[in-house]
Design a protein around this motif. Structure first.
Motif: not given
Length: 151
Positions: A148-151, A140-144
């Motif tokens: 964030k990096r994509q935003s 979950l941490e990895r996905e979030l």
């Protein structure tokens, strides 16, 4: 804005989801048919849908989209959410994606056929372990972080 949708009726990692979402200040929608206590956490909303087969799944599938994370062990729901470009995690931390959802659907169908052919074939899977909980938290941490990096 990213949201986390949780197929909450049988979810063993609700506390972990709440912890990570609070740290990232991401809203969580715990979707169920009832029977769960509402959280006092301002980032967590309890959504109670009417009783019925797959009503919670349909509610999530109708809303999850690009940039959202869906937590479920329900393979058909995962497939719908992946098609809507949401990220999907199982309770044990396994990521479901376009690359592996076909195999997951086929395995699910095969096991369903085997159980139908042999009424004495019951149960399945291994019990949920501490290592599954830890793997879920990391996933979950990895996905979030990736979102964030994509935003």
């Amino acid at each position: 804005m990213t949201k986390i949708y949780v197929d909450a009726d049988a979810c063993p990692v609700k506390a972990e989801i709440e912890k990570v979402a609070t740290r990232h200040k991401i809203p969580v929608l715990m979707v169920c048919n009832g029977g769960l206590r509402p959280s006092n956490n301002p980032f967590v909303e309890l959504v109670i849908v009417p009783e019925g087969p797959d009503v919670a799944d349909m509610w999530i599938a109708d809303r999850a989209t690009l940039g959202d994370v869906v937590i479920t062990n329900d393979i058909p729901l995962a497939d719908k959410c992946i098609k809507a470009q949401a990220r999907v995690l199982r309770h044990n931390g396994e990521t479901l994606s376009e690359k592996n959802i076909g195999a997951q659907l086929a395995t699910r169908d095969l096991m369903q056929d085997l159980r139908a052919a042999d009424p004495f074939r019951q149960g399945g899977g291994k019990p949920f372990a501490k290592s599954d909980r830890s793997r879920f938290l990391n996933a979950l941490e990895r996905e979030l972080q990736a979102l964030k990096r994509q935003s």
